[in-house]
Design an enzyme around this catalytic site. Structure first.
Site, PDB file in Angstrom:
ATOM      1  N   THR A  72       0.834  -1.206   0.000  1.00  0.00           N
ATOM      2  CA  THR A  72       0.000   0.000   0.000  1.00  0.00           C
ATOM      3  C   THR A  72       0.868   1.257   0.000  1.00  0.00           C
ATOM      4  O   THR A  72       0.594   2.216  -0.728  1.00  0.00           O
ATOM      5  CB  THR A  72      -0.939  -0.002   1.223  1.00  0.00           C
ATOM      6  N   ASN A 151      -5.972  -9.982  -7.434  1.00  0.00           N
ATOM      7  CA  ASN A 151      -5.852 -10.773  -6.212  1.00  0.00           C
ATOM      8  C   ASN A 151      -6.989 -11.764  -6.020  1.00  0.00           C
ATOM      9  O   ASN A 151      -6.803 -12.816  -5.422  1.00  0.00           O
ATOM     10  CB  ASN A 151      -5.753  -9.855  -4.983  1.00  0.00           C
ATOM     11  N   GLN A 179       0.434  -9.207  -6.532  1.00  0.00           N
ATOM     12  CA  GLN A 179       0.020 -10.607  -6.703  1.00  0.00           C
ATOM     13  C   GLN A 179       0.809 -11.327  -7.783  1.00  0.00           C
ATOM     14  O   GLN A 179       0.908 -12.552  -7.771  1.00  0.00           O
ATOM     15  CB  GLN A 179      -1.478 -10.687  -7.022  1.00  0.00           C
ATOM     16  N   SER A 199       5.111  -6.694  -2.627  1.00  0.00           N
ATOM     17  CA  SER A 199       4.962  -6.818  -1.182  1.00  0.00           C
ATOM     18  C   SER A 199       5.606  -8.112  -0.697  1.00  0.00           C
ATOM     19  O   SER A 199       5.424  -9.168  -1.304  1.00  0.00           O
ATOM     20  CB  SER A 199       3.468  -6.817  -0.846  1.00  0.00           C
ATOM     21  N   GLY A 200       6.360  -8.022   0.397  1.00  0.00           N
ATOM     22  CA  GLY A 200       7.119  -9.166   0.884  1.00  0.00           C
ATOM     23  C   GLY A 200       6.273 -10.338   1.347  1.00  0.00           C
ATOM     24  O   GLY A 200       6.564 -11.490   1.033  1.00  0.00           O
ATOM     25  N   THR A 237      14.828   4.962   9.023  1.00  0.00           N
ATOM     26  CA  THR A 237      15.813   3.893   9.149  1.00  0.00           C
ATOM     27  C   THR A 237      15.270   2.599   8.562  1.00  0.00           C
ATOM     28  O   THR A 237      14.107   2.259   8.762  1.00  0.00           O
ATOM     29  CB  THR A 237      16.190   3.699  10.642  1.00  0.00           C
ATOM     30  N   CYS A 325     -20.396 -11.079   3.531  1.00  0.00           N
ATOM     31  CA  CYS A 325     -20.485 -11.297   4.971  1.00  0.00           C
ATOM     32  C   CYS A 325     -19.138 -11.421   5.657  1.00  0.00           C
ATOM     33  O   CYS A 325     -19.034 -11.232   6.855  1.00  0.00           O
ATOM     34  CB  CYS A 325     -21.314 -12.532   5.254  1.00  0.00           C
TER      35      CYS A 325
END
Lengths: 390, 187
Positions: A72, A151, A179, A199-200, A237, A325
């Site tokens: 993100t 995804n 993805q 993304s890792g 860092t 849901c």
């Protein structure tokens, strides 16, 4: 109870090799990679190696890799950088089936910042309407952002072809490849994208580490302004331990690409065939010939997804659903709705996403559990009678 | 994952009174496939207006199934007058509570019961009277007013939790807020 994990598009198991690589840097080697002493530089060296490993997975140069905190952040950084690069351009283009990291950002930019956001639709198979995309491009377009693979359905967009047409017009192109990375080959040079997010934790590294690829020569406007880290492109860092883990994970992922393409694909197809053969009223969502090899989005008529997941969970089986849901929202997934998947199966859609850790025995157990789960729920569904929808 | 009580899970995994009741003399249906949940309630009522049997068929999530199961257990043996006083809170309480976002499952049970009783008595319930507020889930202002009053709802999120209204495209949220304000203004 043994866990059968088929929710790898949500997150993945951190590989043992990755943990092994990380542990020393969690304890013993705690130095700051930027420090002017050998102790810190031991970490610095390891980070340089990790940067190379990440770059190798997508055929980038190490200098083009910016470490972030997640997919993100990578997506947001890319879009804000593009907007800063062209403050005079007010149109932004994406698709209707993006991950919320892009979709909700674009809605925010439209609603709060006055941008003209274009959401290009997809067809019933999940293919992007590229004609509409190309017709929308103009001198006013600041950036086009499209996911490489979806995804939920695994459907793959033809990113190299699209990126070529977009960038030829002098428009920046970003792709959310969270993805796709590690599941299909990615070559940023051949694809000619300006920016790319990954993304890792989707590729067997820990959560909390992401990557933004920024093409060499592209003027980048940092999102996190701070120190000189990441060559001034992302202050803060470094998350040294996770970066080191991600490096190893990328190396492993590159080696596993043929396994994904063959063994994992075969397992996924086997599960799909079992479900189609043993359960009536079933439909697979998305283009069957143009999907990630590990993803199966499959709808069961007249039953509801959360109920299926609860019955799978009882057997230790982890999957996810496109149903309303489970998410707290009340409509089924925006991806399935955009593809006009009918409500009768959208509410009962389950996503199985595999990894190379899965086995055929697990697929057999899932299929058997699904047969009894769907049977049980249909026996109480007012929309199912005598083997069909009513 | 939803924080379901053990009782919700138990009623979902082992629902009571499932299936069509062949000799039912009262039926109440609510919800739809598009909405994502639906309940068909069957009652067998004797000459003294006592519910001697009840069953259900439900399409929906775990809490919808559990709420339906609970409803049939609660009303069995009641007279129709007693049953008509059962509230959605009674259903939720029977299950040890429902997640707030799932309260609409208990509301669905109450709605089906109301329809079944009307069906037995041959009373016509005007289908969804009032002005349509939420197009996605077909909820009217009168239904919202009732829910706000009965459950003392305060916000648009509350209304969505209880009736689903506003939970789809969201364009009716301002209107829902007006309806809540009008109820509160009248005290």
């Amino acid at each position: 109870m043994k866990v059968i994990y088929t929710d790898n598009n949500a997150t993945t198991k951190v590989a043992d090799e990755v943990i092994e690589e990380m542990v020393p840097y969690l304890g013993q080697f705690y130095g700051n990679p930027s420090s002017m002493h050998t102790f810190g530089d031991q970490v610095g060296k390891k980070i340089r190696a990790a940067r190379q490993q990440v770059a190798d997975l997508i055929n980038a140069d190490p200098d083009e890799i910016v470490f972030t905190s997640c997919g993100t952040e990578s997506d947001n950084s890319a879009i804000f950088s593009a907007l800063n690069a062209h403050p005079d351009r007010k149109q932004i283009i994406t698709s209707t089936v993006e991950h919320p990291a892009i979709l909700n950002l674009f809605k925010f930019l439209r609603d709060k910042k006055g941008y003209d956001a274009v959401f290009v639709p997809v067809d019933k198979k999940g293919h992007l309407n590229t004609d509409m995309l190309y017709d929308s491009l103009s001198d006013n377009t600041a950036v086009v952002s499209l996911m490489w693979a979806n995804n939920e359905t695994g459907v793959i967009f033809p990113i190299p072809e699209i990126a070529k047409k977009v960038t030829e017009k002098g428009i920046l192109f970003h792709t959310d490849a969270v993805q796709a990375a590690g599941k299909i080959p990615i070559d940023v040079k051949a694809a000619n994208v300006d920016m790319l997010a990954l993304s890792g934790h989707k590729i067997h590294a820990p959560k909390g580490i992401g990557v933004l690829y920024v093409k060499k020569g592209l003027k980048f406007h940092p999102y996190l302004i701070g120190g000189h880290q990441e060559k001034g492109r992302r202050g803060g860092t470094e998350n040294t331990v996770s970066i080191i883990g991600l490096g190893r994970a990328c190396e492993l992922a590159a080696g596993h690409l043929p396994v994904m393409d063959k063994a994992v694909r075969q397992l996924r197809d086997y599960l799909q065939d079992q479900l189609l053969e043993k359960i009536p009223g079933v439909s697979v969502n998305g283009d069957l010939d143009n999907r990630l090899p590990n993803t199966l989005s499959i709808g069961f008529d007249a039953v509801e997804g959360e109920s299926i997941l609860m019955l799978l969970d009882k057997e230790g089986i982890c999957a996810s659903s496109g149903s309303a849901c489970t998410s707290g929202s009340l409509d089924p997934s925006h991806v399935l709705l955009a593809m006009e998947v009918p409500f009768k199966s959208a509410h009962g859609t389950i996503r199985f996403s595999l990894s190379h850790y899965n086995t055929k025995e697990e697929m057999d157990h899932i299929a058997a559990t699904m047969v009894s789960a769907v049977e049980k729920l249909r026996a109480m569904s007012p929309f199912w009678k005598d083997g069909k929808m009513v | 994952m939803w924080d379901y009580t053990e009782k919700v899970k138990e009623h979902f995994l082992h629902p009571r009174n499932v299936g069509e009741l062949k000799d039912a003399n009262a039926i109440g249906e609510t919800g739809s496939l598009n909405c994502g949940d639906a309940l068909k309630l069957f009652l067998k009522v004797n000459e003294n207006e006592r519910i001697i049997d009840a069953s259900f068929m439900t399409f929906g999530c775990a809490s919808a199934v559990a709420s339906s199961s609970a409803l049939t257990e609660i009303i069995k043996g009641m007279t129709l007058d007693e049953a008509s006083k059962v509230t959605n809170d009674d259903i939720a309480d029977y299950l040890g509570g429902l997640p707030k976002e799932k309260m609409h499952c208990s509301v669905m049970g109450k709605a089906a019961l109301k329809k079944a009783i009307a069906n037995y008595r041959g009373v016509q319930i005007l289908e969804k009277p009032g002005e349509l507020v939420c197009e996605c889930f077909e909820v009217t202002d009168l239904e919202i007013i009732d829910a706000v009053k009965e459950n003392n709802l305060e916000t648009t999120e509350d209304v969505t939790d209880y009736l689903k209204a506003g939970g789809g495209c969201g364009k009716c949220l301002d209107r829902i807020e007006e309806v809540i304000a009008s109820v509160k203004a009248k005290g």
